[in-house]
Motif scaffolding. Sequence first.
Motif, PDB file in Angstrom:
ATOM      1  N   LYS A 162      13.617  -1.785  93.787  1.00  0.00           N
ATOM      2  CA  LYS A 162      12.585  -1.827  92.750  1.00  0.00           C
ATOM      3  C   LYS A 162      12.157  -3.271  92.483  1.00  0.00           C
ATOM      4  CE  LYS A 162      15.112   0.877  89.982  1.00  0.00           C
ATOM      5  NZ  LYS A 162      15.521   1.526  88.740  1.00  0.00           N
ATOM      6  N   GLU A 165       9.746  -4.193  95.085  1.00  0.00           N
ATOM      7  CA  GLU A 165       8.446  -3.570  94.836  1.00  0.00           C
ATOM      8  C   GLU A 165       7.707  -4.323  93.717  1.00  0.00           C
ATOM      9  OE1 GLU A 165       6.530  -1.369  96.174  1.00  0.00           O
ATOM     10  OE2 GLU A 165       5.076  -1.326  94.527  1.00  0.00           O
ATOM     11  N   SER A 166       8.434  -4.710  92.690  1.00  0.00           N
ATOM     12  CA  SER A 166       7.769  -5.381  91.570  1.00  0.00           C
ATOM     13  C   SER A 166       7.248  -6.758  91.981  1.00  0.00           C
ATOM     14  CB  SER A 166       8.707  -5.489  90.377  1.00  0.00           C
ATOM     15  OG  SER A 166       9.831  -6.264  90.711  1.00  0.00           O
ATOM     16  N   ARG A 201       9.146 -11.894  84.628  1.00  0.00           N
ATOM     17  CA  ARG A 201       8.983 -10.520  84.122  1.00  0.00           C
ATOM     18  C   ARG A 201       9.712  -9.522  85.016  1.00  0.00           C
ATOM     19  NH1 ARG A 201       2.803 -11.490  82.779  1.00  0.00           N
ATOM     20  NH2 ARG A 201       2.499 -10.625  84.860  1.00  0.00           N
ATOM     21  N   ALA A 202       9.596  -9.731  86.316  1.00  0.00           N
ATOM     22  CA  ALA A 202      10.253  -8.801  87.241  1.00  0.00           C
ATOM     23  C   ALA A 202      11.774  -8.893  87.113  1.00  0.00           C
ATOM     24  CB  ALA A 202       9.823  -9.114  88.676  1.00  0.00           C
ATOM     25  N   GLY A 205      13.086  -7.178  83.996  1.00  0.00           N
ATOM     26  CA  GLY A 205      13.178  -5.719  84.130  1.00  0.00           C
ATOM     27  C   GLY A 205      14.324  -5.292  85.028  1.00  0.00           C
TER      28      GLY A 205
ATOM     29  N   GLU B 232       5.363  -5.592  86.371  1.00  0.00           N
ATOM     30  CA  GLU B 232       6.577  -6.003  87.099  1.00  0.00           C
ATOM     31  C   GLU B 232       7.839  -5.477  86.393  1.00  0.00           C
ATOM     32  OE1 GLU B 232       4.224  -8.331  86.143  1.00  0.00           O
ATOM     33  OE2 GLU B 232       3.235  -8.338  88.094  1.00  0.00           O
ATOM     34  N   GLU B 233       7.796  -5.560  85.058  1.00  0.00           N
ATOM     35  CA  GLU B 233       8.959  -5.089  84.292  1.00  0.00           C
ATOM     36  C   GLU B 233       9.065  -3.570  84.377  1.00  0.00           C
ATOM     37  OE1 GLU B 233      10.870  -5.818  79.860  1.00  0.00           O
ATOM     38  OE2 GLU B 233       9.004  -6.811  80.359  1.00  0.00           O
ATOM     39  N   ILE B 235       8.002  -1.500  86.627  1.00  0.00           N
ATOM     40  CA  ILE B 235       8.428  -0.999  87.952  1.00  0.00           C
ATOM     41  C   ILE B 235       9.955  -0.983  88.041  1.00  0.00           C
ATOM     42  CG2 ILE B 235       8.441  -1.546  90.433  1.00  0.00           C
ATOM     43  CD1 ILE B 235       5.543  -2.638  89.971  1.00  0.00           C
ATOM     44  N   ASN B 236      10.573  -1.975  87.427  1.00  0.00           N
ATOM     45  CA  ASN B 236      12.036  -2.021  87.482  1.00  0.00           C
ATOM     46  C   ASN B 236      12.708  -0.944  86.637  1.00  0.00           C
ATOM     47  OD1 ASN B 236      13.120  -4.260  89.218  1.00  0.00           O
ATOM     48  ND2 ASN B 236      11.495  -5.326  88.097  1.00  0.00           N
ATOM     49  N   TYR B 237      11.954  -0.347  85.728  1.00  0.00           N
ATOM     50  CA  TYR B 237      12.534   0.734  84.900  1.00  0.00           C
ATOM     51  C   TYR B 237      12.305   2.111  85.517  1.00  0.00           C
ATOM     52  CZ  TYR B 237      12.726  -2.921  81.341  1.00  0.00           C
ATOM     53  OH  TYR B 237      12.992  -4.080  80.662  1.00  0.00           O
ATOM     54  N   ILE B 238      11.637   2.140  86.684  1.00  0.00           N
ATOM     55  CA  ILE B 238      11.344   3.430  87.338  1.00  0.00           C
ATOM     56  C   ILE B 238      12.645   4.109  87.771  1.00  0.00           C
ATOM     57  CG2 ILE B 238      10.463   4.391  89.531  1.00  0.00           C
ATOM     58  CD1 ILE B 238       8.123   2.368  89.198  1.00  0.00           C
ATOM     59  N   LEU B 239      12.657   5.450  87.599  1.00  0.00           N
ATOM     60  CA  LEU B 239      13.851   6.202  87.998  1.00  0.00           C
ATOM     61  C   LEU B 239      13.642   6.753  89.400  1.00  0.00           C
ATOM     62  CD1 LEU B 239      13.960   8.236  84.706  1.00  0.00           C
ATOM     63  CD2 LEU B 239      15.425   6.297  85.248  1.00  0.00           C
ATOM     64  N   GLY B 251       4.631   2.089  91.685  1.00  0.00           N
ATOM     65  CA  GLY B 251       4.278   0.671  91.605  1.00  0.00           C
ATOM     66  C   GLY B 251       2.779   0.512  91.445  1.00  0.00           C
TER      67      GLY B 251
END
Lengths: 667, 352
Positions: A162, A165-166, A201-202, A205, B232-233, B235-239, B251
């Motif tokens: 992820k 991807e970000s 930011r990435a 997260g 960006e943030e 996307i990182n919380y995607i399950l 994304g």
Amino acid sequence: MFRSEKLARITIQVPEPFISATTGVLTRFKLLHLIRIDETPLGRLGYGAETDGSLLAEFENLLHEADALAEALHAPLDGAVLRDEVIPEKEVFKVRERLGEIRGEVEATLDDLESTAEILREKKIRLEKFTLLPGDLDFSRLSGRRFVNWKIGLTPTQGIEKLEESLSEVHHALIELGPAAQERSVVFVFGLLKDATIFERALKGAFFEAIEIRPDVSGKVEDVVAALQSEIAGIDTKIAALSGQRDIFRGKFGEELQLLREKIITARRMLSARRYFGKIDKRFLITGWIPERLFGQLAEEIGRVAEGQALFEKVDPEDLREVREGVVKIPILFNNPLLISPFEKLTGLYGTPSYKEVEPTVFFALTFLLLFGMMFGDAGQGAVLFLLGYYIFRRLYKYMDYGIILMECGVSATLFGFLYGTVFGMETLLPALWFRPMESISYFVKVTLSLGIAMVSLGLILNLINAIRLKEYEKLLSASGFAGAVLYWIAAGLAMKRLLTGAVAPGELRIFGWTAAVLMIVIVLHRPLYRLIVKRERPARVIQPGLAGELMESVVELFDDLIRFIANTVSFIRVAAFALSHAALFIAVFSIANVVSHQQGGGASYWLTVAIGNVVIILLEGLVVSIQTVRLEYYEFFGKFFRGGGERFQPIDREIDSGDRPRAPRP
Amino acid sequence: MISRVLRYSYVQAKARAMKGALLTPEDWRILLRMKSVGEVLTHLGGTRYAEALSSIQAPAPGASTVSLALHDDLFGDYRKLLKAAPAKGAAILQRLLVRYEAENLKTLLRGLWQGKSVPETAALLYRLGNLSRLPVDAILGSRDIPNAIKLLAPTPFHTALSHALPRFRAQGSLFPLEVAVDSAAVAHVRSGLRRLGGADRKSAEVLIGMWIDLVNLSWMVRFRHFYDLSPEEVINYILPGGWKLGLRDLGAAARAGDLPSLLAALPSPYREALQPAGQWERIPSLLDEWFIRNLCKAFYRDPFQVRLPLSYLFLKEIEVKTLVSLLSAIELGEPTESLADRIRPPTKAVGR
């Protein structure tokens, strides 16, 4: 020893200026069972006293401070014995001042120690993180990049995709350097400096935890790690020196801190205690139970501190209407010698005896030791129990009572070990001073039956004493009273004669038959007889329609009690049974040891097996025998006479500290 | 097949019967005209919620009190189906409950963070009873959040929370921990699928995958357009583990600046399902509507699989969630007529 301490109810009236000094005497004296004012008619009328809340809060704060200091110095909290008189109003200034002085002297060292420990912790965390990086990674080659932004850190392994991807919309490189603890990976992320915000930011997260590389860090990772290790060694040395200084302070102030703490607790207790006192105008009223023999001493002491202005009233419990009517219970203060007093806990598990009945702890203790020794008779194992008890007694202060019980059980088991000629299960080393259980089983059974008859008889005698003390005269004629006891003794006497001599004369049996018949009739008719003879009621009042039911009840009681007499007595055969199983277990252990030594071909394995067997037997049999002994005591012995329902004496200091004793029901 | 029929015949019959007891369109028509919480309670008193609502002691209960009682009824349904389902099927149903444990855990963490008293926090927790293995008492008694996280070692939340802990410390906000708890709950449900086999696994994977897609989409809308988080943030919380939505799709969706771009980024069938949405607020209700349609399909396909009781429980959850939304709206003084467009109650008529 056979009855609880004789108590008297006292009421003390003290003028307000002397209440602190008086409370101090009472808390030092300890042996006052306080009657809370809210449990008395005076309290319900609103004559309760109040305490100085701000002073109490001040002592709370001081206690926290003393505890914090003692904790920081690693000094013990308890153990000081206070000998001085404490007046809270005066003590607060002295204690505050002294704590401030101690704090002033130790503060710099303790702060330094704390901050150095924190630095050490941080360095260790940094070291831990740097050791995750490749040793040849050179930070000096990464520093001073004008267009490139880079970060090293830890991120959850499953989130790396992820994270990729970000960052997919910007130029970047993400290198996985290796795994770390808790399903995380060490990653190295590169990107352009102009995209730094996107990177931030990435990474935010992705729960990225950066390994901080300070600007002054340069060279290879292995050099940084070596430098950190050297720094940590230096800090360890500093901490050792500071800890030494702290130990010196502990030696200097440790005892004083304990004493100050004790003063604070006492002062706090004295202030709290006032909530339980009464107050009329300017005079405090304190009511409670006290051992009668100590009244003079207490009155003298309080009279001295109150400059003769205290008033005392002492009342014998018998003179109190509430006591006679059963509204108020007189508390029980056990009064046993040191070696017997630990058994009070076991008595207490069954119940608290009432004030007037026989206090049975001494009988409990002696018979407990006798039964335990008979079942666990082994000189070697008894010695082990004694040593174990001694260890608990010396080292585990909280369980000191159990340590004493264990030591006494050890002595008893050792004595019986000599009587049985057994040491660690070996029966060839010592001569049996009495008999060997496995060789004299029927004799052992007779001995335990005799013991059973003796203990049941003792229970019956104690029951008669209790009935007389509690004026339960009607019960004397019942199956559980004198009539039943005589019946039991005659029957037991005949049974013993039959067991020992093998015969009973027909004349004796005839006499027994007639006596038993008369006693049974007395038992069945004991209620109407009591009313006719002792209460002198008219026959017409006694012979009523309910009489048949009453007689039926007596018949059932009679049979129930007769069966119990037999069951209680026979139950003691278990003493022999467990003693025999103790010996049988040893036979098993020695048999296993023989087999093992034959297979292993050496004596060491034989003795190792015997040693392990002994440990198992001590643990297993020790537990089983203790349970059986307690069972015999509670059911076969206490069941005969113990009434219970009493209230335990609560010394004033514990009463105030507990603060939540259930209130007595209102009359 | 025969073994599936034997294993699932009882639980599927039970789930069908329970679906029959869901609120009717007529119930919803009346409920959407109610003006006070009391009126809603009176009406629900005539439905299968009566028993759960009778436990409410307060004379004028608020939406949160009623919500707990409604959830008691939901947990009652879980208990019944857990008893009726075969062991492997029951295991996946049991795993669904971890989402309520997650809700309780977030409440506990919020309580600790805000310094609430133990009774105050305890009163807000879902009453899962023996359905939960969360060490609630220990957490309530813990001093701070890091200590509470240590207590969670035997639960599915521990690792995720440990990962989020440095971010929580850096940000001084509970948000990273809450996201970690939710992600851990979803991951726990998804990992339970591995225990199933054959047709059971296939159908459950589709259903759970749909649910994960929906969770991802609704989170995305919430995070991007209501919380204003960066793509960006988000996307990182995607399950991971969705049905149709892969990491690339999500994304692209996260980077969409407006609604048409979002719809363009989504694959079928979500693009079509969300086509009527004119504004961001309508997306959750459209997603619910689409999900309800798919859940109802389970009732007229091969019934002897775990998908059927799973579908019923999802339907029931949506019903309870919708009732709670209705009660909250009434409590906040919103006109209930305006809700009709925003909530999608699952009625037993749907899908027939």
